[in-house]
Design a protein around this motif. Structure first.
Motif, PDB file in Angstrom:
ATOM      1  N   CYS A 165       0.837  -1.192   0.000  1.00 33.78           N
ATOM      2  CA  CYS A 165       0.000   0.000   0.000  1.00 33.78           C
ATOM      3  C   CYS A 165       0.880   1.255   0.000  1.00 33.78           C
ATOM      4  CB  CYS A 165      -0.892  -0.023   1.246  1.00 33.78           C
ATOM      5  SG  CYS A 165      -1.806   1.507   1.511  1.00 33.78           S
ATOM      6  N   CYS A 209      -0.049   3.151   3.923  1.00 31.97           N
ATOM      7  CA  CYS A 209       0.394   2.551   5.194  1.00 31.97           C
ATOM      8  C   CYS A 209       1.610   1.644   5.008  1.00 31.97           C
ATOM      9  CB  CYS A 209      -0.746   1.767   5.846  1.00 31.97           C
ATOM     10  SG  CYS A 209      -1.172   0.244   4.967  1.00 31.97           S
ATOM     11  N   CYS A 253      -6.895   1.803   3.719  1.00 33.70           N
ATOM     12  CA  CYS A 253      -6.469   3.184   3.431  1.00 33.70           C
ATOM     13  C   CYS A 253      -7.239   3.824   2.284  1.00 33.70           C
ATOM     14  CB  CYS A 253      -4.987   3.233   3.085  1.00 33.70           C
ATOM     15  SG  CYS A 253      -3.909   2.725   4.429  1.00 33.70           S
TER      16      CYS A 253
HETATM   17 ZN   LIG Z   1      -2.859   0.906   3.495  1.00 30.57          ZN
END
Ligand SMILES: [Zn+2]
Length: 248
Positions: free
Chosen positions: A155, A158, A181
């Motif tokens: 990601c 994060c 997210c």
């Molecule tokens: Zn994330």
């Protein structure tokens, strides 16, 4: 003014006054540059058909240091990609290649790898008649060579590994987002299988990939994601991207 001989791909041309043209070129030795082709609008121009879009040509340029516009002295065709553009899908694909290349590469910065990439992708459009994989390959390498390829296994917010789960993106995305997210604008889901296609691109030539099997499911989704990232980096819409979405 030194006369420089080099190879080039014609990205686009436009009219300059009554008789001349400006040709935007990706050259091998001078990088991307704009050149003035005197008399190129005339029927019996000395440039003949060498300035057709996406033609691979040999050029002789009067190089003018610190000037935006170079002077094209002469040009001859090495390989034409004009005939394949009678297929509208391929025409749109070639226009996309030209637009993305022109937007992505700074002027006068030599980039041999992008030059070879563009030529390989044009040749694959010619020989395979396929659109999706040549463009996936082009987008992947354009981003990678430019240092803008997002990580495809974690990601972008994060930083956790996607670990086989799908990911999300939306307009203006530069990276993938995980389920936790993702924000409301990141509505487009991209599966782990689709992202897996990109893993194989690092170590394979385009003609090998095209010869190996049919286009995998998800290739078009991957193409769309890369196009979004390219557009985000350019900070403007790619005109040809919408045509691609409709037609290809
Ligand atoms: Zn994330």
């Amino acid at each position: 003014m030194p006369l420089v001989e080099t190879e080039a791909v014609v990205l686009r041309t436009y009219r300059l006054g009554e008789t001349d043209k400006i040709a935007s070129l990706l050259t091998r030795d001078l990088g991307r540059c704009r050149t003035a082709a005197s008399g190129a609008q005339r029927t019996k121009s000395r440039f003949g058909s060498s300035l057709e879009p996406l033609s691979y040509i040999r050029v002789w340029i009067f190089e003018r240091e610190n000037r935006d516009l170079q002077r094209l002295n002469s040009a001859e065709v090495i390989e034409s990609f004009f005939g394949i553009q009678s297929d509208y899908r391929i025409q749109v694909a070639t226009q996309y290649l030209a637009e993305a290349t022109e937007g992505f590469l700074p002027e006068r910065e030599v980039n041999e790898r992008v030059f070879r990439l563009l030529l390989a992708v044009l040749r694959s459009l010619k020989t395979s008649g396929e659109i999706t994989r040549p463009l996936v390959y082009f987008n992947y390498w354009l981003l990678r060579l430019g240092g803008f390829l997002p990580e495809l296994d974690r990601c972008g917010a994060c930083r956790r590994p996607l670990a086989g789960a799908g990911a999300f993106y939306g307009p203006g995305s530069e990276a993938l987002l995980c389920q936790d997210c993702r924000h409301p604008a990141a509505q487009i889901e991209i599966s782990a299988g689709t992202l897996g296609i990109a893993d194989g691109l690092r170590g394979i030539r385009l003609d090998e990939w095209l010869g190996r099997q049919k286009a995998p499911a998800g290739a078009k989704q991957l193409r769309r994601f890369f196009e979004e990232v390219i557009q985000t980096q350019l900070e403007r819409k790619l005109v040809t991207r919408e045509l691609l979405a409709d037609e290809v």
